[in-house]
Design a protein around this motif. Structure first.
Motif, PDB file in Angstrom:
ATOM      1  N   SER A 354       0.814  -1.205   0.000  1.00 20.74           N
ATOM      2  CA  SER A 354       0.000   0.000   0.000  1.00 20.74           C
ATOM      3  C   SER A 354       0.854   1.264   0.000  1.00 20.74           C
ATOM      4  O   SER A 354       0.379   2.333  -0.345  1.00 20.74           O
ATOM      5  CB  SER A 354      -0.947  -0.021   1.221  1.00 20.74           C
ATOM      6  N   GLY A 370      -7.159 -11.126   3.458  1.00 11.96           N
ATOM      7  CA  GLY A 370      -7.608  -9.775   3.701  1.00 11.96           C
ATOM      8  C   GLY A 370      -6.542  -8.737   3.369  1.00 11.96           C
ATOM      9  O   GLY A 370      -6.856  -7.552   3.263  1.00 11.96           O
ATOM     10  N   ASP A 371      -5.294  -9.181   3.200  1.00 10.78           N
ATOM     11  CA  ASP A 371      -4.241  -8.225   2.815  1.00 10.78           C
ATOM     12  C   ASP A 371      -4.433  -7.793   1.387  1.00 10.78           C
ATOM     13  O   ASP A 371      -4.872  -8.568   0.532  1.00 10.78           O
ATOM     14  CB  ASP A 371      -2.859  -8.841   2.984  1.00 10.78           C
ATOM     15  N   GLU A 372      -4.093  -6.541   1.145  1.00 12.10           N
ATOM     16  CA  GLU A 372      -4.229  -5.996  -0.194  1.00 12.10           C
ATOM     17  C   GLU A 372      -2.848  -5.555  -0.697  1.00 12.10           C
ATOM     18  O   GLU A 372      -2.001  -5.114   0.076  1.00 12.10           O
ATOM     19  CB  GLU A 372      -5.185  -4.811  -0.208  1.00 12.10           C
ATOM     20  N   LYS A 383      -5.440  -3.650  -8.167  1.00 10.78           N
ATOM     21  CA  LYS A 383      -5.456  -3.899  -6.751  1.00 10.78           C
ATOM     22  C   LYS A 383      -5.909  -5.335  -6.527  1.00 10.78           C
ATOM     23  O   LYS A 383      -6.884  -5.794  -7.115  1.00 10.78           O
ATOM     24  CB  LYS A 383      -6.423  -2.961  -6.053  1.00 10.78           C
ATOM     25  N   LYS A 385      -6.747  -8.392  -3.527  1.00 15.77           N
ATOM     26  CA  LYS A 385      -7.015  -8.669  -2.138  1.00 15.77           C
ATOM     27  C   LYS A 385      -6.979 -10.155  -1.927  1.00 15.77           C
ATOM     28  O   LYS A 385      -7.590 -10.897  -2.675  1.00 15.77           O
ATOM     29  CB  LYS A 385      -8.377  -8.114  -1.741  1.00 15.77           C
ATOM     30  N   ILE A 387      -8.088 -13.511  -0.501  1.00 19.09           N
ATOM     31  CA  ILE A 387      -9.349 -14.017   0.090  1.00 19.09           C
ATOM     32  C   ILE A 387      -9.174 -15.468   0.456  1.00 19.09           C
ATOM     33  O   ILE A 387      -8.274 -16.126  -0.027  1.00 19.09           O
ATOM     34  CB  ILE A 387     -10.521 -13.834  -0.883  1.00 19.09           C
TER      35      ILE A 387
END
Length: 387
Positions: A354, A370-372, A383, A385, A387
């Protein structure tokens, strides 16, 4: 019964007997001159003869009534009258007996040929003796060292020739010191004084560069007085050059043969010394010029070599610089192939977090649900994510 006479009678008897026996009888007689003196136009000679051991064998008086007898002899031999003392002469004479002066020889001629022949024979004997002693060439082989700054001069202290010698030396540009050893000009005493002077010079604490023996003149056109064994031996044993300046000689005496140099006059002897200095100075100047030229050539050669080395160093530096620059460019090009842009251009993707910091393998392995993160390609960004 014995006859009786008074002294006058017996002397007259002997005188008459002499006249009867020796009347007009003329002969040659050789004898050494022990003493000579002049009275008006007459010369009186004390004659003597020795044996080989020095004992007196005979004595007599000689009378020369005509002074031209002496004059002709000294003119032929160039001897001084005093030089006759101690010499053996060949004389034409008659016997006389005077009632007061007793026995005497009347001399009407002195053989100059015999005297000169005796001198020549004596010269040969001295030459042979010196050669047998292995010293004949000794003084000839000495070296007139540089510089001749102190000279021993043997001469009469009243000699005009000495004054000329000193004057020429002092007028030169060289600082030459002269020590004078006085000697008689002529006569039998001259031999003794010259020998003594040579001995003093040898025994002196002063280191002389040369010895100059000068006299004017030494008789017999140089052939008589100089032929003395003791003087010749002293000259040969000198460790420094002897420059002879006796006079204008038409022949060579033994000293002319053995001396380092024989000059015609003391003035010429002075010029010999000065010329030796001038010659040495010229050699020094030539040597200096030679060294200077060599130094200049060496300096020029060194300067050329230094310039060559400098140019060579510069060339090597440039070559090395170019080589390094090429290596750097090559390394840069090689590194550029693995840069992000190059990798992306080859359809690779770059993962960034990020904060847009590139993610390494370790970061990717730590991703949780959950990390992006962002996936960057050359075309677009996405982007993502977990899951």
């Amino acid at each position: 019964m014995k006859p009786t006479y008074n002294l006058q009678q017996i002397v007259h008897i002997v005188q008459e007997w002499f006249r009867e026996v020796f009347f007009e009888f003329q002969f040659w007689v050789s004898a050494e001159i022990m003493k000579i003196k002049k009275h008006k136009s007459r010369y009186y000679l004390d004659l003597i003869q020795y044996n080989d051991t020095g004992d007196v064998l005979a004595k007599a008086r000689g009378i020369i009534w005509d002074e031209y007898v002496i004059a002709d002899f000294v003119q032929d031999t160039q001897l001084y009258i005093d030089d006759l003392v101690g010499k053996t002469l060949m004389m034409s004479a008659k016997c006389n007996f005077h009632h007061q002066w007793w026995f005497s020889l009347t001399i009407d001629l002195i053989s100059s040929e015999f005297t000169l022949w005796e001198a020549t024979k004596q010269q040969q004997n001295i030459r042979t003796r010196l050669q047998q002693m292995w010293i004949y060439e000794h003084n000839k082989q000495t070296i007139l060292d540089l510089p001749p700054m102190r000279i021993a001069a043997i001469s009469s202290n009243t000699s005009e020739w000495l004054k000329d010698f000193v004057s020429v030396i002092h007028e030169s540009k060289y600082n030459i010191e002269i020590d004078i050893y006085h000697s008689a000009v002529h006569g039998n005493i001259a031999k003794k004084q010259v020998t003594q002077a040579l001995k003093k010079i040898v025994q002196s604490d002063v280191k002389y560069t040369a010895v100059c023996l000068m006299r004017w003149w030494w008789g017999g056109d140089g052939i008589v007085r100089q032929n003395d064994l003791e003087i010749a031996k002293s000259v040969c044993n000198l460790e420094v050059p002897l420059i002879l300046a006796i006079g204008h000689t038409s022949d060579k005496s033994i000293l002319d043969e053995i001396a380092y140099h024989s000059s015609k006059t003391p003035t010429d002897a002075a010029y010999v010394i000065i010329s030796s200095l001038e010659e040495r100075q010229m050699k020094i100047n030539d040597t200096y010029q030679y060294i200077s030229d060599i130094s200049k050539d060496q300096l020029s050669s060194i300067q050329i070599n230094i310039q060559w080395y400098y140019d060579e160093i510069c060339r090597l530096s440039r070559d090395k610089q170019e080589e390094i620059q090429k290596k750097i460019a090559s390394r840069y090009a090689s590194i550029s192939q693995f840069g992000p842009s190059s990798i992306l251009n080859k359809w690779y993707a770059q993962l960034v977090d990020s904060k847009w910091d590139a993610m390494g393998m370790e970061s990717v392995a730590k991703l949780k649900i959950g990390d992006e993160f962002v996936v960057k390609t050359t075309k677009k960004e996405m982007k993502v994510k977990v899951i």
